[in-house]
Design a protein around this motif. Structure first.
Motif, PDB file in Angstrom:
ATOM      1  N   PRO A 135      17.841  34.452 -32.626  1.00 32.60           N
ATOM      2  CA  PRO A 135      18.632  33.217 -32.035  1.00 32.60           C
ATOM      3  C   PRO A 135      18.035  32.836 -30.711  1.00 32.60           C
ATOM      4  CG  PRO A 135      20.187  34.675 -32.956  1.00 32.60           C
ATOM      5  CD  PRO A 135      18.839  35.485 -33.070  1.00 32.60           C
ATOM      6  N   SER A 136      17.470  33.896 -29.911  1.00 30.43           N
ATOM      7  CA  SER A 136      17.091  33.467 -28.590  1.00 30.43           C
ATOM      8  C   SER A 136      15.762  32.752 -28.553  1.00 30.43           C
ATOM      9  CB  SER A 136      16.741  34.982 -27.531  1.00 30.43           C
ATOM     10  OG  SER A 136      15.839  35.695 -28.490  1.00 30.43           O
ATOM     11  N   ARG A 178      20.811  28.899 -32.292  1.00 32.66           N
ATOM     12  CA  ARG A 178      21.880  29.288 -33.141  1.00 32.66           C
ATOM     13  C   ARG A 178      21.499  29.142 -34.641  1.00 32.66           C
ATOM     14  NH1 ARG A 178      27.671  27.469 -31.247  1.00 32.66           N
ATOM     15  NH2 ARG A 178      28.194  28.844 -33.084  1.00 32.66           N
ATOM     16  N   SER A 179      21.980  30.123 -35.534  1.00 33.90           N
ATOM     17  CA  SER A 179      21.630  29.990 -36.869  1.00 33.90           C
ATOM     18  C   SER A 179      20.211  29.800 -37.017  1.00 33.90           C
ATOM     19  CB  SER A 179      22.420  28.764 -37.903  1.00 33.90           C
ATOM     20  OG  SER A 179      23.785  29.016 -37.461  1.00 33.90           O
TER      21      SER A 179
END
Length: 436
Positions: free
Chosen positions: A351-352, A356-357
């Motif tokens: 995610p980073s 997100r997702s």
């Protein structure tokens, strides 16, 4: 119209002279004193066939490859049964020194017709289909046809663009997962720029196993025993596989000739269920940089591995740098090896790097901006497990058997291979020896 022939050496009964007196399907245009002179004459377009009456022991697969690439069929005369087997193994027709001149002329015409009718994999690669095909293919297919591989092992090539997308990590762990499924597996490091399989597995390698195998194959001497002797066994808690380590210095890339590597991989097909190849990143056909002769290709090992692979995994890093590189690389791959049909894997998903997702975001972006090739799998970033494996010279199934990364790699290779079990044409005893 007669076929122009160049020769080197004279037989005891001056067979070359009798060929000249036939006034039939062949005509001798030059008698050469050595193979270097014969090669120069052939590359100058002087002949369509070469007859080696003396000195056949100097013929190698690479030399035959160079002659085949300029449309010259090679025939050698020898009475040594072992030498005949070696010659046929590198794609050379062999006849006894006492062969009738008319029969030899017919054999020359047949070899030229076979070479002319073959469809090479790539420009300049006629050897693999015309010269080596009949000698290597146990299925008995004709030149230019893709042989029936139902009784042979499979080849998996792992490729990725420049950077560190995780080619070696994926290839090494694929080999371990397949070995854990009770497959006989050979891992080959064919990266001619930065071979690193030995370092990843903690092997003290100073011999460059693939270079040794290519050297023997080039001379027609790579049999099952020799490959077993060269390939290093790697033992894990769940299985054993063998490794042909890569070149120890980047300047040794000339030892990985396409013709020799073709023979190595053909032998591997006969001996193991699955051969996994860690390839280099560059796909440039750099033979175009040569002038009036055929030069060795820096990327020959990568290109030939991709050409011969049954399955190609294209791996890229799942970040703002790695994904565009992979997209551009896939376009280059399609141009260089149209038959590849890669399975695309995004590695180091987190995610980073993408938000997100991450899988959903990557898939949406790929469908919107990426190539027509679909995404096959996502491998999560797991630096803790990866670092632990690298530090100990081990594999994920040993240091982190329950990690999501290990599970993702296992799911990637084990199910497809399980559904398409391939048997070896070698005996089960040979397979047990390869595993051990």
């Amino acid at each position: 119209m007669s076929i122009p022939v160049v020769t080197v050496g004279d037989s005891r009964e001056d067979l070359v002279g009798r060929l000249e007196r036939l006034h039939g399907p062949v005509s001798v245009v030059r008698r050469c004193n050595e193979l270097a002179e014969l090669l120069a004459a052939c590359q100058g377009g002087l002949a369509r066939a070469a007859v080696v009456a003396d000195g056949s022991e100097e013929l190698t697969a690479s030399l035959v490859d160079r002659l085949s690439a300029v449309g010259v069929a090679v025939l050698a005369l020898t009475d040594n049964a072992e030498e005949k087997v070696r010659l046929r193994g590198i794609g050379v027709a062999a006849e006894a020194t006492g062969v009738d001149a008319a029969a030899l002329a017919d054999r020359i015409a047949g070899a030229v017709a076979l070479l002319a009718g073959a469809v090479p994999l790539r420009q300049g690669d006629a050897f693999s289909q015309a010269g080596a095909g009949p000698a290597l293919g146990p299925s008995g297919g004709t030149a230019g046809e893709r042989p029936d591989r139902s009784a042979e092992g499979q080849i998996i090539a792992v490729w990725g663009p420049a950077g560190s997308p995780g080619r070696t990590m994926l290839a090494a762990n694929m080999a371990a997962e397949l070995a854990a499924e009770n497959k006989s597996v050979l891992l080959v490091d064919a990266d001619s720029y930065g071979a690193s399989v030995a370092a990843m597995l903690g092997l003290l390698d100073e011999a460059a196993g693939l270079a040794q195998a290519c050297r023997l194959a080039d001379q027609g001497l790579l049999d099952a025993e020799a490959l077993l002797r060269i390939a290093v066994p790697v033992v894990t808690r769940t299985g054993t596989f063998r490794v042909l380590t890569g070149i120890t210095r980047a300047d040794r890339w000339t030892e990985l000739r396409a013709a020799a590597l073709t023979l190595v991989l053909a032998r591997a097909r006969q001996m193991v269920d699955v051969t996994v190849i860690d390839t280099g990143f560059c796909l440039e056909s750099d033979e175009e940089l040569s002038f009036d002769t055929m030069a060795p290709r820096r990327n020959a090992a990568t290109l030939r591995s991709l050409e011969l692979a049954d399955t190609v995994f294209a791996v890229g890093a799942a970040d703002s740098i790695g994904v565009p590189r992979l997209v551009r690389g896939l376009a280059e791959l399609e141009s260089a090896v149209p038959q590849a049909s890669p399975r695309v894997v995004l590695n180091k998903v987190r995610p980073s790097a993408v938000g997100r997702s991450p899988e959903r975001q990557l898939r949406d972006a790929w469908e919107r901006y990426g190539p027509a090739v679909p995404l096959s799998a996502f491998l999560p970033a797991d630096p803790v497990s990866s670092d632990a494996a690298l530090l100990s010279g081990s594999l994920l199934l040993e240091v982190a058997p329950d990690s999501p990364l290990r599970m993702g790699i296992a799911a990637l290779v084990c199910a497809p291979v399980q559904r398409n079990r391939r048997s070896s044409v070698f005996s089960s005893t040979a397979k047990r020896r390869l595993k051990g």
